[in-house]
Structure formats: structure tokens, C-alpha cells
Design a protein around this motif. Structure first.
Motif, PDB file in Angstrom:
ATOM      1  N   ARG A  35       0.740  -1.040  -0.029  1.00 10.37           N
ATOM      2  CA  ARG A  35      -0.029   0.161   0.024  1.00 10.37           C
ATOM      3  C   ARG A  35       0.754   1.164  -0.171  1.00 10.37           C
ATOM      4  NH1 ARG A  35      -4.031  -2.219   3.139  1.00 10.37           N
ATOM      5  NH2 ARG A  35      -4.517  -4.245   2.332  1.00 10.37           N
ATOM      6  N   ALA A  36       0.330   2.173  -0.357  1.00 10.32           N
ATOM      7  CA  ALA A  36       1.189   3.663  -0.496  1.00 10.32           C
ATOM      8  C   ALA A  36       0.710   4.202   0.553  1.00 10.32           C
ATOM      9  CB  ALA A  36       1.086   4.404  -1.819  1.00 10.32           C
ATOM     10  N   PHE A  37       0.919   5.762   0.249  1.00  9.78           N
ATOM     11  CA  PHE A  37       0.394   6.595   1.455  1.00  9.78           C
ATOM     12  C   PHE A  37      -0.866   6.974   1.798  1.00  9.78           C
ATOM     13  CE2 PHE A  37       4.206   7.854   3.416  1.00  9.78           C
ATOM     14  CZ  PHE A  37       3.948   9.152   3.649  1.00  9.78           C
ATOM     15  N   GLU A  38      -1.615   6.015   1.124  1.00 14.47           N
ATOM     16  CA  GLU A  38      -3.240   6.546   1.071  1.00 14.47           C
ATOM     17  C   GLU A  38      -3.895   5.419   1.257  1.00 14.47           C
ATOM     18  OE1 GLU A  38      -1.389   6.272  -1.702  1.00 14.47           O
ATOM     19  OE2 GLU A  38      -0.302   8.062  -1.721  1.00 14.47           O
ATOM     20  N   PRO A  39      -5.259   5.520   1.561  1.00 17.01           N
ATOM     21  CA  PRO A  39      -6.267   4.563   1.572  1.00 17.01           C
ATOM     22  C   PRO A  39      -6.153   3.744   0.331  1.00 17.01           C
ATOM     23  CG  PRO A  39      -7.330   6.440   1.144  1.00 17.01           C
ATOM     24  CD  PRO A  39      -6.025   6.905   1.596  1.00 17.01           C
ATOM     25  N   SER A  40      -5.867   2.358   0.293  1.00 17.09           N
ATOM     26  CA  SER A  40      -5.861   1.720  -0.819  1.00 17.09           C
ATOM     27  C   SER A  40      -6.555   0.427  -0.720  1.00 17.09           C
ATOM     28  CB  SER A  40      -4.570   1.547  -1.502  1.00 17.09           C
ATOM     29  OG  SER A  40      -3.669   0.881  -0.435  1.00 17.09           O
ATOM     30  N   PRO A  41      -7.688   0.327   0.040  1.00 21.00           N
ATOM     31  CA  PRO A  41      -8.327  -0.897   0.847  1.00 21.00           C
ATOM     32  C   PRO A  41      -8.830  -1.655  -0.649  1.00 21.00           C
ATOM     33  CG  PRO A  41      -9.587   1.004   1.266  1.00 21.00           C
ATOM     34  CD  PRO A  41      -8.512   1.455   0.290  1.00 21.00           C
ATOM     35  N   LEU A  78     -16.180   2.344  -1.235  1.00 20.54           N
ATOM     36  CA  LEU A  78     -15.190   2.659  -2.267  1.00 20.54           C
ATOM     37  C   LEU A  78     -15.707   2.631  -3.731  1.00 20.54           C
ATOM     38  CD1 LEU A  78     -12.303   0.724  -0.747  1.00 20.54           C
ATOM     39  CD2 LEU A  78     -12.311   3.104  -0.978  1.00 20.54           C
ATOM     40  N   ALA A  79     -16.706   1.602  -4.093  1.00 26.46           N
ATOM     41  CA  ALA A  79     -17.021   1.229  -5.096  1.00 26.46           C
ATOM     42  C   ALA A  79     -18.152   2.636  -5.612  1.00 26.46           C
ATOM     43  CB  ALA A  79     -17.882   0.111  -5.369  1.00 26.46           C
ATOM     44  N   GLU A  80     -18.918   3.114  -4.368  1.00 24.31           N
ATOM     45  CA  GLU A  80     -19.829   4.194  -5.022  1.00 24.31           C
ATOM     46  C   GLU A  80     -18.848   5.377  -4.971  1.00 24.31           C
ATOM     47  OE1 GLU A  80     -23.203   4.537  -4.710  1.00 24.31           O
ATOM     48  OE2 GLU A  80     -23.345   2.324  -5.104  1.00 24.31           O
ATOM     49  N   LEU A  81     -18.039   5.645  -4.299  1.00 22.27           N
ATOM     50  CA  LEU A  81     -17.384   6.824  -4.118  1.00 22.27           C
ATOM     51  C   LEU A  81     -16.476   7.096  -5.535  1.00 22.27           C
ATOM     52  CD1 LEU A  81     -16.521   8.850  -2.093  1.00 22.27           C
ATOM     53  CD2 LEU A  81     -14.511   7.545  -1.372  1.00 22.27           C
ATOM     54  N   GLY A  82     -15.969   5.938  -5.866  1.00 21.08           N
ATOM     55  CA  GLY A  82     -15.160   5.657  -7.323  1.00 21.08           C
ATOM     56  C   GLY A  82     -16.283   6.109  -8.485  1.00 21.08           C
ATOM     57  N   GLU A  83     -17.417   5.646  -8.256  1.00 22.46           N
ATOM     58  CA  GLU A  83     -18.358   5.945  -9.530  1.00 22.46           C
ATOM     59  C   GLU A  83     -19.226   7.089  -9.332  1.00 22.46           C
ATOM     60  OE1 GLU A  83     -21.073   2.513 -10.123  1.00 22.46           O
ATOM     61  OE2 GLU A  83     -19.691   1.127  -9.910  1.00 22.46           O
ATOM     62  N   VAL A 157     -10.451   6.615  -6.762  1.00 22.07           N
ATOM     63  CA  VAL A 157     -11.131   6.312  -5.397  1.00 22.07           C
ATOM     64  C   VAL A 157     -10.224   7.021  -4.509  1.00 22.07           C
ATOM     65  CG1 VAL A 157     -11.271   4.547  -3.621  1.00 22.07           C
ATOM     66  CG2 VAL A 157     -12.058   4.038  -5.969  1.00 22.07           C
ATOM     67  N   VAL A 158      -8.873   7.279  -4.565  1.00 25.50           N
ATOM     68  CA  VAL A 158      -8.134   7.729  -3.431  1.00 25.50           C
ATOM     69  C   VAL A 158      -8.380   9.366  -3.609  1.00 25.50           C
ATOM     70  CG1 VAL A 158      -5.758   8.203  -2.632  1.00 25.50           C
ATOM     71  CG2 VAL A 158      -6.440   6.119  -3.337  1.00 25.50           C
ATOM     72  N   ALA A 159      -8.332   9.720  -4.715  1.00 22.92           N
ATOM     73  CA  ALA A 159      -8.569  11.429  -4.874  1.00 22.92           C
ATOM     74  C   ALA A 159      -9.989  11.573  -4.323  1.00 22.92           C
ATOM     75  CB  ALA A 159      -8.396  11.705  -6.275  1.00 22.92           C
ATOM     76  N   ALA A 160     -11.001  10.664  -4.643  1.00 21.35           N
ATOM     77  CA  ALA A 160     -12.317  10.998  -4.115  1.00 21.35           C
ATOM     78  C   ALA A 160     -12.411  10.947  -2.759  1.00 21.35           C
ATOM     79  CB  ALA A 160     -13.194  10.123  -4.765  1.00 21.35           C
ATOM     80  N   LEU A 161     -11.681  10.093  -1.816  1.00 18.23           N
ATOM     81  CA  LEU A 161     -11.621   9.720  -0.523  1.00 18.23           C
ATOM     82  C   LEU A 161     -10.998  11.093   0.019  1.00 18.23           C
ATOM     83  CD1 LEU A 161     -10.550   6.238   0.567  1.00 18.23           C
ATOM     84  CD2 LEU A 161     -12.380   7.828   1.512  1.00 18.23           C
ATOM     85  N   ILE A 162      -9.694  11.735  -0.525  1.00 15.08           N
ATOM     86  CA  ILE A 162      -9.436  12.916   0.035  1.00 15.08           C
ATOM     87  C   ILE A 162     -10.248  13.852  -0.224  1.00 15.08           C
ATOM     88  CG2 ILE A 162      -7.291  14.373  -0.133  1.00 15.08           C
ATOM     89  CD1 ILE A 162      -5.546  11.918  -0.986  1.00 15.08           C
ATOM     90  N   ALA A 163     -10.797  14.132  -1.084  1.00 12.74           N
ATOM     91  CA  ALA A 163     -11.628  15.205  -1.404  1.00 12.74           C
ATOM     92  C   ALA A 163     -12.882  15.151  -0.291  1.00 12.74           C
ATOM     93  CB  ALA A 163     -12.460  15.142  -2.944  1.00 12.74           C
ATOM     94  N   ALA A 164     -13.394  13.855  -0.130  1.00  8.37           N
ATOM     95  CA  ALA A 164     -14.678  13.707   0.932  1.00  8.37           C
ATOM     96  C   ALA A 164     -14.229  13.867   2.201  1.00  8.37           C
ATOM     97  CB  ALA A 164     -14.836  12.370   0.545  1.00  8.37           C
ATOM     98  N   SER A 165     -12.846  13.710   2.539  1.00 10.63           N
ATOM     99  CA  SER A 165     -12.443  14.277   3.790  1.00 10.63           C
ATOM    100  C   SER A 165     -12.476  15.619   4.203  1.00 10.63           C
ATOM    101  CB  SER A 165     -11.196  13.631   4.250  1.00 10.63           C
ATOM    102  OG  SER A 165     -10.278  14.320   3.696  1.00 10.63           O
ATOM    103  N   PHE A 166     -12.736  16.332   3.307  1.00 11.61           N
ATOM    104  CA  PHE A 166     -12.876  17.874   3.275  1.00 11.61           C
ATOM    105  C   PHE A 166     -14.467  18.064   3.872  1.00 11.61           C
ATOM    106  CE2 PHE A 166      -9.430  18.721   0.560  1.00 11.61           C
ATOM    107  CZ  PHE A 166      -8.949  19.735   1.250  1.00 11.61           C
ATOM    108  N   ARG A 167     -15.307  17.082   3.729  1.00 10.55           N
ATOM    109  CA  ARG A 167     -16.801  17.201   3.910  1.00 10.55           C
ATOM    110  C   ARG A 167     -17.065  16.682   5.428  1.00 10.55           C
ATOM    111  NH1 ARG A 167     -18.922  16.890  -1.113  1.00 10.55           N
ATOM    112  NH2 ARG A 167     -21.171  17.348  -0.253  1.00 10.55           N
ATOM    113  N   SER A 168     -16.236  16.151   5.868  1.00 11.43           N
ATOM    114  CA  SER A 168     -16.829  15.193   7.148  1.00 11.43           C
ATOM    115  C   SER A 168     -15.599  15.558   8.186  1.00 11.43           C
ATOM    116  CB  SER A 168     -17.001  13.720   6.970  1.00 11.43           C
ATOM    117  OG  SER A 168     -16.807  13.174   7.997  1.00 11.43           O
ATOM    118  N   GLU A 169     -15.868  15.862   9.284  1.00 14.03           N
ATOM    119  CA  GLU A 169     -14.837  16.004  10.394  1.00 14.03           C
ATOM    120  C   GLU A 169     -14.179  14.628  10.881  1.00 14.03           C
ATOM    121  OE1 GLU A 169     -12.937  18.370  12.223  1.00 14.03           O
ATOM    122  OE2 GLU A 169     -13.638  19.448  10.202  1.00 14.03           O
ATOM    123  N   LYS A 170     -15.080  13.574  10.940  1.00 16.41           N
ATOM    124  CA  LYS A 170     -14.816  12.300  11.274  1.00 16.41           C
ATOM    125  C   LYS A 170     -13.915  11.739  10.059  1.00 16.41           C
ATOM    126  CE  LYS A 170     -19.154  10.769  12.309  1.00 16.41           C
ATOM    127  NZ  LYS A 170     -20.415   9.963  12.486  1.00 16.41           N
TER     128      LYS A 170
END
Lengths: 257, 257
Positions: A35-41, A78-83, A157-170
Motif C-alpha cells: 500500500r502507498a501513502f493513502e487509503p488503498s483498500p 469505495l465502489a460508490e465513491l469511485g463511481e 477512489v483515493v482522490a475522491a476519499l481525500i476530497a470527501a475528507s473535506f466534507r466530514s470532520e470524522k
């Protein structure tokens, strides 16, 4: 590095009770843990020690239905986020895709932020280690290649996850935990370089690692520059040259000046 | 650098016709035009040559109601964004805050993405120039100080704008245009350093500037590390050392190797 196995298998569609959800864990590790530096599940998902919403004192059982459900649900995120990106992400859509009951998702993860946070926590639950190529510049370049691959993967997916992390404090906290963990694991790259005599003693690892990797995130995520095959090596080389010239002296050395 | 004059003055609450919206421009420049690398609009807002939705052939009149409305609306966008983030941003809330008719906002900007894009376009419509301190490291440090100030300002308007640009393609393009413009203006920093003999000839400006500034965005925006007063100088020094060591040779020099 990022699994393309989306959507997850739909063969198992259990409905859990709250006790189920809190009491089971899956201990085995999967083989593809590069895995790299990011979520890659992906298929290699593993449960975090304490899933969100789990009762603190709950009995743990290895493997089983709860771990399977978690994997299905997080793969579905992840699938929903990617799509569809964050805007298409709902607990209902995730439940439907995962083939689990919507109340299970709601009860265990609460909301979309909880789902994202658990995806990120799960991504950090591996035994990833930074590359060891024999030189600082080589290690940093190999690390950057992994980051560039993850940030330019399709679906994004990774880019979308990082972007999404701007939307939720958790999710933002979980994203930060994951990065902190990754940078901490990468400190060995700097330690090895100091030991080889490539860097001054007391070189501070974290700012060096950020200098080496930040241009990747900056160009690919913020500026959205098309991927440049020279970018991983160039950013690695710049950071290695700066570090060798004493740009990251660390607290002890800096105090002495 | 970022104006705190939010909310904007409510003294003027005109309702325009479509012809009004397309035909007026305000040419005068405001005095406080020191801007960093990011959108930093405020009282010094100026209209872009062609506002979104303007008819290409429309007659232009200096100053006037349309420019005033644009300023009010874009100030309202920033105030809403600073207070409520992207999720609180609606064309209705912006119209109410700006004291203009909602159909004016809808007709001229279309949606929230159009509003954000115009905020970013307007932010680039100034005569900002990079600092000239007499040395490469000094110039880069001063630039980074501006960036750190903008990214850590309260309310966090710049950070919210960048985050919002992940949500809208229109805003993302405008954000990219703004950054590209800022980096292009900063190339003079590198040109001056080459002229002073601080850097090898043919040093490539853009990757050097990204190396110098990316750690700021990475730590403050992505990692959300608390602001470190040493960060602007450290990132500047690392990039300057790397550049002096030949880390950014440019296409011509790189081809020759």
C-alpha cells in the motif's frame, strides 16, 4: 495497488444484530498488502481493532460474519465513491450495494462520515512498509511512484476519499491519522539515509518526507495537472538534494545554530 | 491580506435587468491589492473582463450598478463560505445576504459553482506581484508567509474555497486558472535569482515554485497540522537549496544530460 475488485461479491447478504456487529473480528492478514501513502483498500481489507460503534467491552471472535460484513460495506463505499463521488454516497446506496440491511449500516457506522472514517482506518490496518532501494533518492522516488499511481488510478477512489475528507470532520480526522501513520512508517527511509552517511545526523524526517511527497498531491490533487512521468523522480531528487544540503536540521541542530 | 469586511455593506439593494447585468463594468482599481497565491477578495473586488453569463457583444460602461452588484454578491459568497462552508452555500442565501434579488443571482451566475468560479476569477483580477526581497530564499519565504496567512485566516475563507472547488467542476477550473496565473507571475522570482547568479541558467521555474509552496498547502490544508511559524521559511530554504544544487534543470538542460 488499488484493487479493481468492485463491486464486492454479493454472495453473502446477512443481517446482523447489534450484538453481532460488536462482537466479531477477523484476524487473518491477506497477501496483497503493498500500500502507498493513502487509503488503498480492496480485497485485502482488514478490520480495525475497534470498529465504530462497537461496544468497548465486547467479546471478540476471530473472523466471521461481522468482519465479512465490514469488508462488504467498506468495499461498497469505495465502489460508490469511485463511481459517483461523495455526492452519490448515501448509507442506503452503500447498504444496497453491499447487500446488507440498511439498519446495519446505520447502526454500526452512523452516517457517511463514519463510513469514510472506517474506510480510512481500515486502510491503515496493514503492514505496508516504505520501499528500500539502497538510496534516499531511490526510496523517495519509489514512494512517489506509489503515490502517483494511487492518485491517478481509475476510478479515482483515493482522490475522491481525500476530497470527501473535506466534507466530514470524522473522515478528516481519519485521513489525518492515516497520513500520520504513513509518515511515521517512512521515517525509516531517513534513518537509513543518515546511517549510510547520505544525510547529516539529526536530519528531521517529517519535513523532509513532506517536501518529497507534497508536490505530488499539489499537482495531481490541487492543480489537477495531468500526470507527468518525471514528477515522482523530480520531487524525490529535489528533497534529497535539499536534505543533503542541510535543509532539515531537526530541533537539536536548529537550536544549536 | 484577506479582508475581514464581511458581511458587505447592505446600502445598495438594486434589482437588475438582464441587460443591466451584461452591460456594465467597473474599471477603477482599489488600493489594497496585495494578494497572495489564493483568492483573497474583499473590498478590493474587481470585475473580470467578462462576467459569467454576460453577452459577448454587450456594450461596456465603466463602473455602475452591475459592478456594484457583482461585488456585493461575491462578498456575500465569501461571507457565507467563511461562516457555513460549502454546505451552507445556496444562491438564495447569497442573494439574501447581498441584498439582491434571487433571480439576479440565478440568471447571472447560474448555480453555486458559477458563484465560486466568479469569486476565483475575480480574485485573479488584480495586479499582485510576488515579493522582491533581494534573494531567492527571501522571496520564497515571503511568498510562503502570504500563503500561510491566507490558509490560516479566520474565517477560513481561502481553505473553504479550495475545499469547495473539489465539489464543482466550474470552481475547480477557476481555481486552477487562478493558481496557474499566480505561478506564472511568480516566475520572475526565479528569473531574478538566475540573473543574480543564485541559480543555474535554465532553471525551470514552475517545479521550483511548486516545491517551495506545496508543503504549505500539504500541511495546512491536507494534513491540517497546526500552523508552524518555521514552516514558510523551512519550505523556502529547502526549495532554494535544491534549486541551487540543480534539482530543476528545465527541459533544455535535462535533454542535454
Amino acid at each position: 495497488m488499488l484493487s479493481r475488485r468492485c463491486p464486492p461479491e454479493q454472495s453473502d447478504t446477512p443481517v446482523t444484530t447489534p450484538a453481532d456487529a460488536a462482537s466479531e473480528q477477523e484476524p487473518e492478514r491477506h497477501p496483497d498488502q503493498e500500500r502507498a501513502f493513502e487509503p488503498s483498500p480492496g480485497p485485502a481489507f482488514e478490520p480495525a481493532p475497534e470498529p465504530h460503534g462497537a461496544r468497548p467491552g465486547a467479546r471478540r471472535r476471530p473472523g466471521g460474519r461481522t468482519a465479512r460484513i465490514r469488508r462488504q460495506v467498506l468495499d461498497a463505499v469505495l465502489a460508490e465513491l469511485g463511481e459517483h463521488g461523495y455526492d452519490g454516497l448515501t448509507t442506503d446506496a452503500v447498504a444496497a450495494r453491499a447487500g446488507v440491511h440498511r439498519t446495519t449500516v446505520y447502526r454500526r457506522w452512523g452516517d457517511v462520515g463514519g463510513l469514510l472514517a472506517d474506510v480510512l482506518d481500515a486502510a491503515g490496518d496493514d503492514d505496508w512498509q516504505p520501499p528500500d532501494t539502497g538510496s534516499l533518492e531511490g526510496d523517495l522516488r519509489a514512494l512517489n511512484e506509489e503515490i502517483q499511481t494511487a492518485l491517478t488510478a481509475q476510478p479515482p477512489v483515493v482522490a475522491a476519499l481525500i476530497a470527501a475528507s473535506f466534507r466530514s470532520e470524522k473522515a478528516a480526522h481519519a485521513q489525518r491519522r492515516l497520513w500520520e501513520d504513513r509518515y511515521a512508517r517512512c521515517e525509516i527511509v531517513v534513518t537509513r539515509a543518515v546511517r549510510r552517511g547520505e544525510l547529516p545526523p539529526h536530519t528531521e524526517a517529517l519535513p523532509l518526507l513532506i517536501a518529497a511527497t507534497a508536490p505530488l498531491y499539489h499537482e495531481l490533487l490541487l492543480l489537477r495537472t495531468p500526470p507527468d512521468p518525471r514528477l515522482p523522480g523530480r520531487a524525490a531528487r529535489a528533497a534529497a538534494l535539499a536534505a543533503a544540503a542541510g535543509a532539515f536540521p531537526g530541533a537539536a541542530a536548529a537550536d544549536a545554530t
